[in-house]
Design a protein around this motif. Structure first.
Motif, mmCIF file in Angstrom:
data_model
loop_
_atom_site.group_PDB
_atom_site.id
_atom_site.type_symbol
_atom_site.label_atom_id
_atom_site.label_comp_id
_atom_site.label_asym_id
_atom_site.label_seq_id
_atom_site.Cartn_x
_atom_site.Cartn_y
_atom_site.Cartn_z
ATOM 1 N N ARG A 403 0.843 -1.181 0.000
ATOM 2 C CA ARG A 403 0.000 0.000 0.000
ATOM 3 C C ARG A 403 0.886 1.241 0.000
ATOM 4 O O ARG A 403 1.775 1.393 0.856
ATOM 5 N N VAL A 404 0.619 2.182 -0.993
ATOM 6 C CA VAL A 404 1.364 3.447 -1.132
ATOM 7 C C VAL A 404 0.398 4.587 -0.846
ATOM 8 O O VAL A 404 -0.682 4.648 -1.477
ATOM 9 N N LEU A 405 0.727 5.501 0.078
ATOM 10 C CA LEU A 405 -0.130 6.605 0.487
ATOM 11 C C LEU A 405 0.140 7.808 -0.411
ATOM 12 O O LEU A 405 1.303 8.223 -0.573
ATOM 13 N N TYR A 406 -1.022 8.415 -1.059
ATOM 14 C CA TYR A 406 -0.871 9.601 -1.897
ATOM 15 C C TYR A 406 -2.190 10.338 -1.925
ATOM 16 O O TYR A 406 -3.250 9.802 -1.584
ATOM 17 N N ALA A 407 -2.169 11.664 -2.391
ATOM 18 C CA ALA A 407 -3.336 12.545 -2.399
ATOM 19 C C ALA A 407 -4.307 12.125 -3.496
ATOM 20 O O ALA A 407 -3.937 11.435 -4.452
ATOM 21 N N PRO A 408 -5.647 12.556 -3.412
ATOM 22 C CA PRO A 408 -6.647 12.151 -4.408
ATOM 23 C C PRO A 408 -6.332 12.685 -5.799
ATOM 24 O O PRO A 408 -5.752 13.761 -5.958
ATOM 25 N N ARG A 409 -6.818 11.947 -6.820
ATOM 26 C CA ARG A 409 -6.708 12.332 -8.217
ATOM 27 C C ARG A 409 -8.012 11.900 -8.906
ATOM 28 O O ARG A 409 -8.435 10.759 -8.767
ATOM 29 N N LEU A 410 -8.655 12.834 -9.684
ATOM 30 C CA LEU A 410 -9.895 12.542 -10.415
ATOM 31 C C LEU A 410 -9.558 12.468 -11.895
ATOM 32 O O LEU A 410 -9.414 13.476 -12.582
ATOM 33 N N HIS A 411 -9.409 11.279 -12.432
ATOM 34 C CA HIS A 411 -9.112 11.066 -13.842
ATOM 35 C C HIS A 411 -10.424 10.896 -14.608
ATOM 36 O O HIS A 411 -11.428 10.410 -14.075
ATOM 37 N N GLY A 435 -6.451 7.401 -4.819
ATOM 38 C CA GLY A 435 -5.760 7.950 -3.668
ATOM 39 C C GLY A 435 -5.677 6.936 -2.568
ATOM 40 O O GLY A 435 -6.423 5.951 -2.556
ATOM 41 N N ASN A 436 -4.718 7.101 -1.649
ATOM 42 C CA ASN A 436 -4.537 6.195 -0.530
ATOM 43 C C ASN A 436 -4.155 7.014 0.707
ATOM 44 O O ASN A 436 -3.149 7.743 0.667
ATOM 45 N N PRO A 437 -4.973 6.968 1.734
ATOM 46 C CA PRO A 437 -6.188 6.160 1.877
ATOM 47 C C PRO A 437 -7.242 6.530 0.841
ATOM 48 O O PRO A 437 -7.177 7.598 0.255
ATOM 49 N N ALA A 438 -8.223 5.623 0.639
ATOM 50 C CA ALA A 438 -9.254 5.840 -0.366
ATOM 51 C C ALA A 438 -10.001 7.127 -0.071
ATOM 52 O O ALA A 438 -10.516 7.318 1.030
ATOM 53 N N PRO A 439 -10.024 8.063 -1.035
ATOM 54 C CA PRO A 439 -10.689 9.337 -0.788
ATOM 55 C C PRO A 439 -12.210 9.184 -0.822
ATOM 56 O O PRO A 439 -12.750 8.269 -1.435
ATOM 57 N N SER A 440 -12.907 10.101 -0.151
ATOM 58 C CA SER A 440 -14.357 10.182 -0.239
ATOM 59 C C SER A 440 -14.713 11.141 -1.355
ATOM 60 O O SER A 440 -14.047 12.166 -1.545
ATOM 61 N N VAL A 441 -15.765 10.837 -2.132
ATOM 62 C CA VAL A 441 -16.193 11.636 -3.285
ATOM 63 C C VAL A 441 -17.603 12.110 -3.016
ATOM 64 O O VAL A 441 -18.485 11.303 -2.659
ATOM 65 N N CYS A 470 -18.039 17.691 -8.241
ATOM 66 C CA CYS A 470 -17.582 16.506 -7.499
ATOM 67 C C CYS A 470 -16.277 16.843 -6.785
ATOM 68 O O CYS A 470 -15.338 17.373 -7.408
ATOM 69 N N THR A 471 -16.152 16.525 -5.462
ATOM 70 C CA THR A 471 -14.977 16.802 -4.632
ATOM 71 C C THR A 471 -14.512 15.487 -4.026
ATOM 72 O O THR A 471 -15.288 14.755 -3.406
ATOM 73 N N ALA A 472 -13.152 15.171 -4.236
ATOM 74 C CA ALA A 472 -12.529 13.984 -3.659
ATOM 75 C C ALA A 472 -11.533 14.422 -2.606
ATOM 76 O O ALA A 472 -10.710 15.320 -2.870
ATOM 77 N N ALA A 473 -11.491 13.815 -1.382
ATOM 78 C CA ALA A 473 -10.619 14.242 -0.301
ATOM 79 C C ALA A 473 -10.179 13.055 0.526
ATOM 80 O O ALA A 473 -10.918 12.081 0.694
ATOM 81 N N ASN A 474 -8.876 13.079 0.998
ATOM 82 C CA ASN A 474 -8.364 12.159 2.019
ATOM 83 C C ASN A 474 -7.347 12.925 2.869
ATOM 84 O O ASN A 474 -7.168 14.136 2.693
ATOM 85 N N VAL A 475 -6.608 12.269 3.741
ATOM 86 C CA VAL A 475 -5.687 12.942 4.663
ATOM 87 C C VAL A 475 -4.493 13.533 3.933
ATOM 88 O O VAL A 475 -3.796 14.408 4.460
ATOM 89 N N GLN A 476 -4.281 13.089 2.656
ATOM 90 C CA GLN A 476 -3.151 13.592 1.890
ATOM 91 C C GLN A 476 -3.517 14.840 1.082
ATOM 92 O O GLN A 476 -2.653 15.486 0.512
#
Length: 925
Positions: A403-411, A435-441, A470-476
């Motif tokens: 598991r690799v932790l990174y900020a959300p991305r909306l492709h 994203g990791n952790p899985a972002p909320s959308v 649409c907004t995607a967010a996680n701790v990153q």
């Protein structure tokens, strides 16, 4: 005891005179031959039984006599010319006793034959083999020791109740005893469990004895069939320590398969198999479990035993130990850009491979280092270990995920900017972010309106169409994107834009149009059913042919909708001759009503009213267009005449005149055709009185059932029977069954007397009179004057007299009378006096009486004569004579001493007065 009667004394004095004359002739007679007799001459006695033998002679004064035999004696009785001896415990198969007497210096002998028989008390069937192979012969042997004579013996070998072989020993020597019957039998499958036995029959019925039977105890045969093939053993070659694998052993060609026994073992471990049977096939299944103590090569054994024979198969199985490899990550979850080490290790004999790269040598680990990026998130690593066992390469593997932790991305591939969704059943709406952790959308309209339920199964409605943020967010971190949603749906045709039913009036102008709703906007076209490709457009001049069903269809990219539109064209009423005829005939009882169908829309109401005559003002019942259980019943009476039918609907009315006539089918009943008719024999022949009602007038034909009806000038009693009369006209037929009886004058057919001939005074007689007549005749009698005590039967057909007297003799008349006449016959009865017929013996009889006269005279003087019959041979030594007592005549009497009435005049029978007659009877053996 009273002395002889006077009549007997007179007869004996006459016999003494005849005896005195016969003595002078005895010296001229030749000397009578003498003999010895043994009774019974031939005897059959059960072994160990006893028998009385009677030895006798006709020698007047035998000097001595005896019975020679080797058998044991129990008692002896003797007289002057006879002796009887009881022989006991007779066991010899055959002996010949000799009876002898010494007479006039000669020895008289009679030889007998005594045979013994022994019942088949012991019937033994030799034991059968414990198991007998199918298709091979086995021997059935039956012994019946001591039974005999063998010539009367029959042995039967049985399978159940079925006879296999039956042998009679007829023709064997009389002294032969005991018997053995042996048969060779081919063993069959169906003989398994069959009971075999032996039955012995000693038939002594030809010798006046019975049939003696006995059977052996049943012996059960067990047959089997065992295939020559070895069992089929199915098992793994390799078995890992701690694991379980099924082992099966199968063998075909077993019978009975249920009797087979299976032994299944792995090394020193005996397995517990589950055995299943299917026909002649057997399959044993067991579970083999490997332990560390058993590691190495082991032998698997399967043994099948049936009927004392066995088949065996052996196979090798190797038990091994092979733990799975170990796969580790230095950090299972890292930030993007960090270094990660992956290690794969296994046991000392195993060779490991990590991501396709093997270790240098077996027993050493394999390693891999990577710099974590977004693409490495959820990356799987694969570690495989291989081990060679008994020439076979085994493998085991492990996997792990990074598991690799990174900020959300909306492709755009995961969350497109423009969405087009079809309206319809529930769907899952997705806008996914990486994203990791899985972002909320979260997707919502900018104005704070509707929110999309992403990732949830829900219905798609046209109300969801619009633009969403649409907004995607996680701790990153977070990412934002605008999307547009378009909802498409198929066309719809509702009742407002396109009604289901349209009514036009003939002769007016009208058009057919339908409006549909849908996205994208649909195209609408209407086509009449049955006219492919013809589209209805613009104004129409309405005619009846425009009525029908039209199909309107709306189409867009999401589908189509179709609707049937029913167009009704209405018009005023009109009559047609075929559907409402001007002339109609009503048939009584046919169940038919007048049918008057009128063309018109809406359906016109029709009413037919009588006009003039008997039908004036009367409604004519009409048949309903669709018959139903509630339809009006058929009238029993209908007035013929002229009716006026009026058809009306909301667009007008029309009138038609109908002429109605009435007819009916044939009908016969008791008044027109009586079911029972009577003729008189001899009258002129006439037809049956049968007629019928109906319109047009029916024709009636009568015929006799079963046989032709011959034409006669006069009625005969043969004309009696059953006739069938049928009446027919254009509307059907009716029939009746007529029973014809023929009456005739009486005739006395029989007048008979019993007994025939005549009757003696005091006797009984019966007169029987039988008459033929219809109706049955009354019987009456006329008897001679003065005849009393006459009895009649209940129907006067029999006249009887008990104790006839002279006044009963004479002429009797029997008369038969019925309504058509009288007939009589006569018979004469004669009553005659009794008579006695006496016969005198001839010269030969006198000589025989002379020979026995002296002893008989002495006996008559000393004692009364007894009624009965004695044998002179036996009585000679005791002084007894033969005495016979009879009444009404002896052996020399003539037939007819008992008289009876006669049927014809002029015949008579005379009988002398009866009396008691005694006669002496001399008999010889």
């Amino acid at each position: 005891m009273p002395g002889p009667s006077p009549g007997l004394r007179r007869v004996l004095l006459g016999l003494w005179a005849a005896l005195g004359l016969g003595l002078l002739r005895l010296s001229a007679l030749a000397q009578e031959p003498f003999w010895a007799d043994l009774q019974p001459r031939v005897a059959l006695v059960e072994r160990g039984g006893s028998l009385w033998l009677n030895c006798s002679t006709n020698c007047p004064r035998p000097e001595r006599g005896g019975l020679e035999t080797s058998l044991r004696r129990n008692g002896t009785q003797r007289g002057l010319r006879w002796l009887a001896r009881q022989l006991v415990d007779i066991r010899e198969p055959e002996t010949q006793p000799v009876c002898f007497f010494r007479c006039a210096r000669r020895t008289l002998q009679a030889r007998g034959l005594i045979r013994t028989f022994q019942r088949p008390d012991r019937v033994e069937l030799v034991p059968l083999p414990p198991w007998q192979p199918v298709g091979e012969n086995f021997t059935l042997s039956c012994r019946v020791p001591g039974a005999g004579p063998r010539g009367s013996l029959t042995l039967t070998l049985l399978r159940g109740s079925q006879e296999l072989i039956r042998r009679s020993f007829a023709g064997e020597p009389p002294r032969a005893r005991g018997a053995v019957l042996t048969a060779t039998v081919l063993a069959r499958r169906e003989d398994h469990g069959a009971n075999f036995s032996c039955r012995a029959e000693l038939d002594l019925r030809p010798h006046g004895l019975g049939l003696f039977e006995n059977s052996s105890a049943s012996r059960e045969l067990r047959t089997f069939a065992l295939s020559p093939d070895s069992p089929r053993l199915a098992a793994p070659r390799l078995l890992e320590v701690g694991s379980e694998k099924p082992v099966t052993c199968a063998l075909d060609g077993l019978f009975p398969a249920s009797e087979a026994r299976v032994y299944l073992a792995l090394g020193d471990q005996r397995l517990s198999p589950d055995v299943t049977l299917e026909g002649d096939a057997l399959m044993a299944t067991a579970t083999a479990t490997a332990s560390a103590e058993q590691e190495g090569a082991k032998q698997l054994v399967c043994n099948v035993t049936l009927g004392g024979e066995s088949r065996e198969t052996r196979d090798n199985l190797t038990i091994y130990s092979f733990p799975p490899p170990l796969l580790t990550l230095s950090e299972p979850s890292v930030l993007e850009g960090k270094l990660v080490t992956v290690t794969c290790a296994a046991g000392a004999q195993a060779l490991v491979t990590l991501e396709g790269i093997p270790a240098a040598v077996p027993g050493q680990p394999a390693q891999l280092q990577i710099n974590a990026t977004e693409s490495d998130d959820k990356r799987g690593f694969f570690c495989e270990a291989t081990l060679e066992v008994d020439g076979e390469t085994l493998s085991k593997n492990r996997s792990a995920e990074l598991r690799v932790l990174y900020a959300p991305r909306l492709h755009d591939s995961d969350c497109p900017r423009s969405w087009t969704w079809p309206e319809g059943p529930e769907q899952t709406l997705r806008c996914e972010a990486r994203g990791n952790p899985a972002p909320s959308v979260h997707c919502a309209r900018p104005d704070g309106g509707a929110v999309l339920a992403l990732g949830l199964l829900g219905p798609v409605t046209r109300a969801l169409a619009g633009t969403y943020r649409c907004t995607a967010a996680n701790v990153q971190g977070q990412a934002v994107k605008d999307v547009t949603l378009t909802v498409e749906y198929a066309p719809a045709l509702d009742s407002v834009g396109c009604p289901e039913r349209i009514t036009w009036l003939e002769g007016t102008e009208a058009s057919l149009s339908c409006v549909a709703h849908g996205v994208p906007p649909p195209n609408v076209s209407c086509v009449r059913s049955g006219e492919a490709g013809v589209i209805v457009e613009g104004l129409l001049r309405v005619a009846r042919e425009h009525a029908g069903t039209y199909r309107c269809e709306a189409t867009n990219a999401r589908g189509s909708a179709a609707k049937n539109v029913a167009v009704t064209v209405e018009y005023g009423p009109s009559f047609e001759e075929l559907s409402c005829p001007s002339n109609w005939t009503w048939v009584e009882g046919s169940g038919r009503l007048f049918s008057c169908e009128v063309d018109g829309k809406p359906e016109p109401s029709v009413e037919c009213v009588g006009s003039g005559g008997a039908s004036d003002g009367v409604l004519l019942p009409l048949a309903p267009p669709d018959p139903s259980p509630r339809a009006p019943g058929t009238p029993s009476d209908l007035a013929p005449g002229i009716y006026v039918c009026n058809a009306t609907n909301r667009h007008g009315s029309m009138v038609k005149t109908v002429v109605v006539s009435a007819e009916s089918p044939p009908q016969m009943d008791e008044s027109t055709c009586p079911s029972h008719q009577t003729w008189l024999e001899g009258a002129e022949a006439a037809a049956l009185a049968c007629a019928a009602r109906g319109r047009p007038s029916p024709g009636v034909h009568c015929s006799r059932e079963g046989v032709p009806w011959p034409e006669r000038q006069r009625v005969s009693r043969e004309d009696a029977g059953t006739y069938r009369c049928v009446a027919t006209n254009a509307h059907g037929s009716d029939s009746r069954t007529v029973t014809v009886g023929v009456e005739y004058r009486p005739v006395v057919a029989e007048l008979a007397a019993s007994p025939p001939g005549g009757v003696r005074p005091g006797g009984n007689f019966t007169l029987t009179c039988r008459a033929e007549a219809w109706p049955p005749a009354q019987i009456s009698w006329r008897a001679p004057p003065g005849a009393l005590n006459i009895g009649l039967s209940s129907n006067n057909s029999t006249l009887s007299v008990a104790g006839a007297m002279g006044s009963h003799g004479g002429e009797y008349e029997c008369a038969a009378t019925n309504a058509h006449g009288r007939h009589a016959r006569r018979i004469t009865v004669r009553v005659a006096g009794p008579w006695l017929w006496v016969a005198v013996g001839g010269a030969a009889g006198g000589a025989a009486l002379l020979a026995a006269g002296a002893g008989l005279a002495f006996y008559v003087q000393s004692t009364a004569c007894k009624k009965g019959e004695y044998n002179v041979q036996e009585a000679e030594s005791s002084g007894e004579a033969v005495c016979l007592n009879g009444a009404g005549g002896g052996a020399g009497g003539t037939p007819g001493a008992e008289g009876g009435p006669e049927a014809e005049a002029g015949d008579s029978a005379e009988s002398p007065a009866g009396g008691e007659v005694f006669a002496i009877q001399l008999t010889s053996t």
